[in-house]
Design a protein around this motif. Structure first.
Motif, PDB file in Angstrom:
ATOM      1  N   ARG A 169      41.417  48.257  44.965  1.00  0.00           N
ATOM      2  CA  ARG A 169      40.905  47.187  45.822  1.00  0.00           C
ATOM      3  C   ARG A 169      40.474  45.947  45.051  1.00  0.00           C
ATOM      4  O   ARG A 169      40.474  44.856  45.595  1.00  0.00           O
ATOM      5  CB  ARG A 169      39.710  47.692  46.621  1.00  0.00           C
ATOM      6  N   ILE A 170      40.052  46.166  43.833  1.00  0.00           N
ATOM      7  CA  ILE A 170      39.572  45.017  43.061  1.00  0.00           C
ATOM      8  C   ILE A 170      40.562  44.628  41.964  1.00  0.00           C
ATOM      9  O   ILE A 170      40.232  43.848  41.084  1.00  0.00           O
ATOM     10  CB  ILE A 170      38.176  45.303  42.455  1.00  0.00           C
ATOM     11  N   SER A 171      41.764  45.136  42.079  1.00  0.00           N
ATOM     12  CA  SER A 171      42.721  44.959  40.976  1.00  0.00           C
ATOM     13  C   SER A 171      43.197  43.523  40.809  1.00  0.00           C
ATOM     14  O   SER A 171      43.787  43.176  39.799  1.00  0.00           O
ATOM     15  CB  SER A 171      43.923  45.887  41.175  1.00  0.00           C
ATOM     16  N   ASN A 172      42.940  42.672  41.815  1.00  0.00           N
ATOM     17  CA  ASN A 172      43.350  41.265  41.714  1.00  0.00           C
ATOM     18  C   ASN A 172      42.176  40.344  41.439  1.00  0.00           C
ATOM     19  O   ASN A 172      42.311  39.127  41.524  1.00  0.00           O
ATOM     20  CB  ASN A 172      44.003  40.819  43.021  1.00  0.00           C
ATOM     21  N   ILE A 173      41.040  40.895  41.171  1.00  0.00           N
ATOM     22  CA  ILE A 173      39.851  40.068  40.938  1.00  0.00           C
ATOM     23  C   ILE A 173      39.552  40.066  39.440  1.00  0.00           C
ATOM     24  O   ILE A 173      39.540  41.128  38.814  1.00  0.00           O
ATOM     25  CB  ILE A 173      38.651  40.621  41.739  1.00  0.00           C
ATOM     26  N   PRO A 174      39.352  38.873  38.861  1.00  0.00           N
ATOM     27  CA  PRO A 174      39.120  38.847  37.420  1.00  0.00           C
ATOM     28  C   PRO A 174      37.830  39.548  37.026  1.00  0.00           C
ATOM     29  O   PRO A 174      36.822  39.467  37.739  1.00  0.00           O
ATOM     30  CB  PRO A 174      39.034  37.345  37.100  1.00  0.00           C
ATOM     31  N   ILE A 175      37.881  40.246  35.914  1.00  0.00           N
ATOM     32  CA  ILE A 175      36.684  40.931  35.394  1.00  0.00           C
ATOM     33  C   ILE A 175      36.610  40.642  33.896  1.00  0.00           C
ATOM     34  O   ILE A 175      37.504  41.011  33.141  1.00  0.00           O
ATOM     35  CB  ILE A 175      36.763  42.451  35.649  1.00  0.00           C
TER      36      ILE A 175
END
Ligand SMILES: O=C(O)[C@H](O)COP(=O)(O)O
Length: 346
Positions: free
Chosen positions: A130-136
């Motif tokens: 789910r968060i794979s497209n959000i920069p971290i």
């Protein structure tokens, strides 16, 4: 407001990205509607955490270790790095660990260090998708294995394919022995900073007890008070207020500065340490926080901009795919991921 979020996994009523719009910019009207649609930005001057007074007690080596890594963490391969983010907008992802073996057994866990169940592993992987497209850019976890497993498993799903590396700052030797000597390798990694201050609330003499049996023995109301009230500690344990003193202080001193510098942060922690942080972010009252429940393995997204935290939509349950509210910057990041996917994944 409190009733609106009873037994939800926190603030899922925020406006969602429509299917026709690839992203939502944070316009003033949206910001206004968000503050109405979410749990509310109220003034609770009485609710100033004692953590603010004590926070110097909790300063750790984290600042030093993050800046060490950050010098080397600019994104290569043409993906814009948010550390050079001019607007200082940053994403903040909060995630409660996946189901643990003691969640499964319905035992009070607190600071007892138990691993995830197979279901918990699946939840962490699903959260990662789910968060794979959000920069971290940097990850903070508690020092407990269930939070660390969750962060690591989630990161394996990230499309940017950076390697999460746990920083070992427990001694000079540990720090020296875990150094990386390639700038390129550092560029392809994300520092993971463990902090005991993000640990679950210490459940005192309830740790290891069965929750159902404890309710039968002491009464449902008493146990509910121990579990959810703001200032009533369980026997020889921490109240949420006491937990907030360390968790929120750590957040203010070590995590907020990273966000203010435009770093995108993920925090993998626990039901109650995250409740205390959400209470701070959403300015919840002691009454409102009682009905704040967090599900295991569900990521929550905030955008930090101009000194404010905005909740930006979140999956309502484990089956819903995707975090759907993006800022323009996050949408651009996602676009770059698409364009670079061959390069990144090769
Ligand atoms: O420590 C525990 O038992 C859980 O992580 C949180 O428990 P709670 O829902 O009883 O606060």
């Amino acid at each position: 407001m409190a009733t609106a979020m009873s037994h939800q996994s926190v603030g899922f009523s925020v406006s969602r990205r429509s299917s026709s719009s690839p992203y939502a910019t944070i316009s003033q009207p949206l910001r206004d509607s968000l503050s109405v649609a979410t749990i509310g930005f109220k003034n609770h001057s009485s609710l100033s955490y004692t953590s603010r007074r004590n926070r110097n007690l909790y300063k750790t080596e984290a600042i030093a270790s993050v800046s060490y890594h950050n010098t080397a963490l600019s994104l290569s391969k043409n993906i814009p790095e948010n550390s050079q983010n001019k607007s200082n907008e940053a994403a903040l992802i909060l995630i409660r660990h996946g189901e643990s073996l003691w969640n499964e057994k319905n035992l009070f866990t607190g600071c007892v260090d138990v691993p995830l169940t197979e279901k918990g592993v699946g939840e962490a992987i699903e959260a990662g998708k789910r968060i794979s497209n959000i920069p971290i850019d940097v990850i903070f976890t508690s020092s407990l294995i269930r939070a660390q497993m969750t962060a690591m498993l989630a990161m394996i799903q990230h499309r940017r394919k950076k390697v999460p590396i746990i920083l070992h700052n427990e001694s000079e030797q540990a720090k020296n022995w875990s150094q990386v000597f390639s700038e390129e390798t550092k560029n392809q990694s994300v520092p993971v900073i463990p902090a005991w201050q993000l640990n679950e609330r210490m459940y005192g003499e309830l740790q290891g007890l069965d929750k159902q049996e404890t309710a039968e023995r002491y009464g449902k109301e008493q146990v509910h008070e121990w579990r959810r009230s703001y200032d009533i500690p369980p026997p020889k344990g921490e109240s949420l207020e006491m937990c907030a003193e360390r968790a929120v202080a750590y957040f203010e001193d070590n995590i907020e500065p990273k966000l203010a510098a435009g770093k995108n942060v993920m925090i993998a922690a626990h039901g109650n340490s995250l409740r205390s942080i959400i209470m701070y972010l959403d300015k919840l009252t002691c009454q409102e926080v009682i009905s704040l429940e967090l599900s295991t393995g569900i990521p929550l997204l905030y955008i930090f901009k101009e000194g404010k935290f905005m909740k930006r939509g979140s999956p309502v349950g484990p089956t819903e795919a995707g975090v759907y509210a993006y800022t323009k910057r996050l949408a651009q990041y996602r676009q770059k991921l698409e364009e670079n996917s061959e390069v990144i994944c090769s």
